[in-house]
Write an enzyme that holds these catalytic residues in place. Structure first.
Site, PDB file in Angstrom:
ATOM      1  N   GLU A  12       0.813  -1.213   0.000  1.00 19.14           N
ATOM      2  CA  GLU A  12       0.000   0.000   0.000  1.00 19.14           C
ATOM      3  C   GLU A  12       0.848   1.265   0.000  1.00 19.14           C
ATOM      4  O   GLU A  12       0.348   2.358  -0.253  1.00 19.14           O
ATOM      5  CB  GLU A  12      -0.982  -0.001   1.171  1.00 19.14           C
ATOM      6  CG  GLU A  12      -0.361  -0.245   2.537  1.00 19.14           C
ATOM      7  CD  GLU A  12       0.088   1.035   3.217  1.00 19.14           C
ATOM      8  OE1 GLU A  12      -0.435   2.097   2.880  1.00 19.14           O
ATOM      9  OE2 GLU A  12       0.968   0.956   4.074  1.00 19.14           O
ATOM     10  N   GLN A 102       0.194   3.073  18.138  1.00 19.09           N
ATOM     11  CA  GLN A 102       0.439   1.776  17.511  1.00 19.09           C
ATOM     12  C   GLN A 102       1.921   1.474  17.350  1.00 19.09           C
ATOM     13  O   GLN A 102       2.341   0.324  17.423  1.00 19.09           O
ATOM     14  CB  GLN A 102      -0.240   1.719  16.141  1.00 19.09           C
ATOM     15  CG  GLN A 102      -1.738   1.524  16.201  1.00 19.09           C
ATOM     16  CD  GLN A 102      -2.345   1.441  14.814  1.00 19.09           C
ATOM     17  OE1 GLN A 102      -1.693   1.712  13.823  1.00 19.09           O
ATOM     18  NE2 GLN A 102      -3.603   1.063  14.757  1.00 19.09           N
ATOM     19  N   LEU A 285      -9.263  -4.572  11.833  1.00 16.96           N
ATOM     20  CA  LEU A 285      -8.773  -5.283  13.009  1.00 16.96           C
ATOM     21  C   LEU A 285      -7.764  -6.360  12.614  1.00 16.96           C
ATOM     22  O   LEU A 285      -6.821  -6.642  13.359  1.00 16.96           O
ATOM     23  CB  LEU A 285      -9.945  -5.904  13.781  1.00 16.96           C
ATOM     24  CG  LEU A 285      -9.609  -6.606  15.093  1.00 16.96           C
ATOM     25  CD1 LEU A 285      -8.868  -5.678  16.049  1.00 16.96           C
ATOM     26  CD2 LEU A 285     -10.884  -7.133  15.747  1.00 16.96           C
ATOM     27  N   ALA A 286      -7.946  -6.943  11.439  1.00 12.23           N
ATOM     28  CA  ALA A 286      -6.994  -7.953  10.953  1.00 12.23           C
ATOM     29  C   ALA A 286      -5.588  -7.369  10.861  1.00 12.23           C
ATOM     30  O   ALA A 286      -4.602  -8.006  11.261  1.00 12.23           O
ATOM     31  CB  ALA A 286      -7.439  -8.478   9.586  1.00 12.23           C
ATOM     32  N   ASP A 287      -5.483  -6.138  10.338  1.00 18.32           N
ATOM     33  CA  ASP A 287      -4.177  -5.483  10.256  1.00 18.32           C
ATOM     34  C   ASP A 287      -3.527  -5.378  11.626  1.00 18.32           C
ATOM     35  O   ASP A 287      -2.324  -5.615  11.786  1.00 18.32           O
ATOM     36  CB  ASP A 287      -4.316  -4.066   9.691  1.00 18.32           C
ATOM     37  CG  ASP A 287      -4.804  -4.044   8.258  1.00 18.32           C
ATOM     38  OD1 ASP A 287      -4.846  -5.118   7.627  1.00 18.32           O
ATOM     39  OD2 ASP A 287      -5.150  -2.955   7.775  1.00 18.32           O
ATOM     40  N   GLN A 288      -4.334  -5.002  12.629  1.00 16.17           N
ATOM     41  CA  GLN A 288      -3.793  -4.755  13.963  1.00 16.17           C
ATOM     42  C   GLN A 288      -3.412  -6.038  14.692  1.00 16.17           C
ATOM     43  O   GLN A 288      -2.428  -6.072  15.434  1.00 16.17           O
ATOM     44  CB  GLN A 288      -4.822  -3.983  14.812  1.00 16.17           C
ATOM     45  CG  GLN A 288      -5.423  -2.772  14.145  1.00 16.17           C
ATOM     46  CD  GLN A 288      -4.384  -1.788  13.653  1.00 16.17           C
ATOM     47  OE1 GLN A 288      -3.396  -1.547  14.344  1.00 16.17           O
ATOM     48  NE2 GLN A 288      -4.586  -1.227  12.480  1.00 16.17           N
ATOM     49  N   HIS A 309      -3.459  -3.393   2.791  1.00 15.95           N
ATOM     50  CA  HIS A 309      -2.774  -3.089   4.046  1.00 15.95           C
ATOM     51  C   HIS A 309      -2.398  -4.367   4.786  1.00 15.95           C
ATOM     52  O   HIS A 309      -1.313  -4.464   5.364  1.00 15.95           O
ATOM     53  CB  HIS A 309      -3.669  -2.229   4.946  1.00 15.95           C
ATOM     54  CG  HIS A 309      -3.671  -0.780   4.605  1.00 15.95           C
ATOM     55  ND1 HIS A 309      -4.450  -0.267   3.594  1.00 15.95           N
ATOM     56  CD2 HIS A 309      -2.991   0.271   5.124  1.00 15.95           C
ATOM     57  CE1 HIS A 309      -4.259   1.042   3.519  1.00 15.95           C
ATOM     58  NE2 HIS A 309      -3.374   1.391   4.418  1.00 15.95           N
TER      59      HIS A 309
END
Length: 349
Positions: A12, A102, A285-288, A309
């Site tokens: 990305e 983050q 949420l998957a990214d995190q 992402h």
């Protein structure tokens, strides 16, 4: 220790690559050099909120840093030791406070002592997780993994005025535990919040009516919140779906010239997409989740179709740790992600 080379234009091509690299470097102690920072954005290179993340990581990791300047496309980062304590960082713009958090939170779980971090800037920004997402969705899952962490909203801040502030409190733990999140469970509650800053109540009322009709909600379950002594205008719609195993959050951000009904409709659309699947984890949420699972050395979750992402996050994480993140498509909108250690992969082969 060899320096990891990161291509900031991969996937990305945005600021997530830098933030994830900072987080992984702090947590693993491995230095990195990143080139072509934010190469695919209209304004490439480091902006103010990215510099704040770098400065926060520098102080917390007692790091040596080269290239930390506005517009810089290259950064070298070499941490020494993660130090807890008390910190304050001000972005100086409406840049996202949650994106700064983050970059430093995973490493603070392994700091030498408890930590309190206060960050000033935007708390509800387009293209960034709002405060409520971290507080209601992400942190509860970290706690299931053993984390001792609290996040407090001192003041809401919106783009472009900013003026918000959040406080993060973290107690160190020996290690994160793996987490398997494969089922959503029964829905427990469906709630919504409409934030208004220096805007007429009628905007929030129209958005609430649209949400109630579009998601079959009662108006009493939609909370209209007004920023006290607002610095500038702002508006966001937040829809929360609480299930037995996970809570998800979906947003619509107000913009100049965009009717209130369209703002609410954006949140309704994201919520409906989630509800038409059985996957517990939404795309954001998957990214995190990938990063703490990687640091825990294992875990899995089911999610909707992964975004660019998500794939970029996988590529960055795998450069720092001897793991592989395996993706399996179960159905059109159902994907399984598994974090596997190198020895597990060898055993399977």
């Amino acid at each position: 220790m060899d320096t990891i080379r990161i291509d900031g234009s991969q996937g990305e091509g945005g600021g997530q690559i830098l933030r994830s690299s900072l987080a992984m470097s702090l947590a693993t102690g491995r230095p990195f050099e990143i080139e072509k920072i934010r190469a695919l954005r209209k304004r490439p290179g480091l902006l103010r909120q990215h510099l704040t993340a770098v400065e926060a990581a520098k102080q917390i990791g007692r790091a040596e840093v080269e290239g930390a300047a506005i517009g810089s496309s290259t950064l070298r980062f070499r941490p020494t030791a993660v130090a807890g304590g008390s910190y304050e960082f001000a972005i100086g713009t409406a840049g996202s406070t949650t994106l700064v958090i983050q970059a430093i939170l995973p490493a603070l779980l392994g700091a030498d002592r408890p930590t309190t971090v206060r960050v000033e800037g935007g708390t509800h920004n387009p293209f960034a997780p709002p405060f409520d997402f971290l507080d209601r969705c992400y942190l509860p899952l970290l706690r299931k993994m053993g984390a001792e962490v609290e996040l407090k909203l001192e003041r809401a801040g919106f783009y472009p005025a900013g003026g918000g502030a959040v406080t993060l409190e973290v107690n160190p733990i020996p290690a994160l535990r793996p987490l398997d999140l494969l089922e959503r469970g029964e829905e427990r509650a469906r709630r919504a919040v409409v934030w208004l800053s220096a805007l007429p109540d009628s905007i929030g009322e129209r958005e609430a009516e649209k949400l109630a009709h579009g998601l079959r909600m009662e108006l009493r379950d939609i909370d209209l919140r007004r920023v006290v002594d607002p610095i500038g205008p702002g508006n966001v719609v937040l829809v929360e779906i609480e299930s037995e195993q996970v809570t998800e959050l979906f947003t619509g951000f107000g913009q100049i010239g965009v009717p209130a009904e369209r703002v609410a409709k954006a949140a309704i659309r994201e919520t409906r997409q989630y509800l038409t699947t059985s996957a517990p984890v939404g795309p954001y949420l998957a990214d995190q989740l990938l990063l703490p699972l990687a640091l825990a050395g294992g875990g899995s979750f089911r999610t909707m179709a992964p975004t660019k992402h998500t794939h970029t996050q996988v590529a960055v994480i795998e450069q720092f740790l001897p793991i592989r993140i395996r993706q399996t498509q179960n159905a059109r909108h159902d994907y399984l992600f598994e974090v596997l250690k190198a020895e597990e992969l060898r055993a399977e082969s």
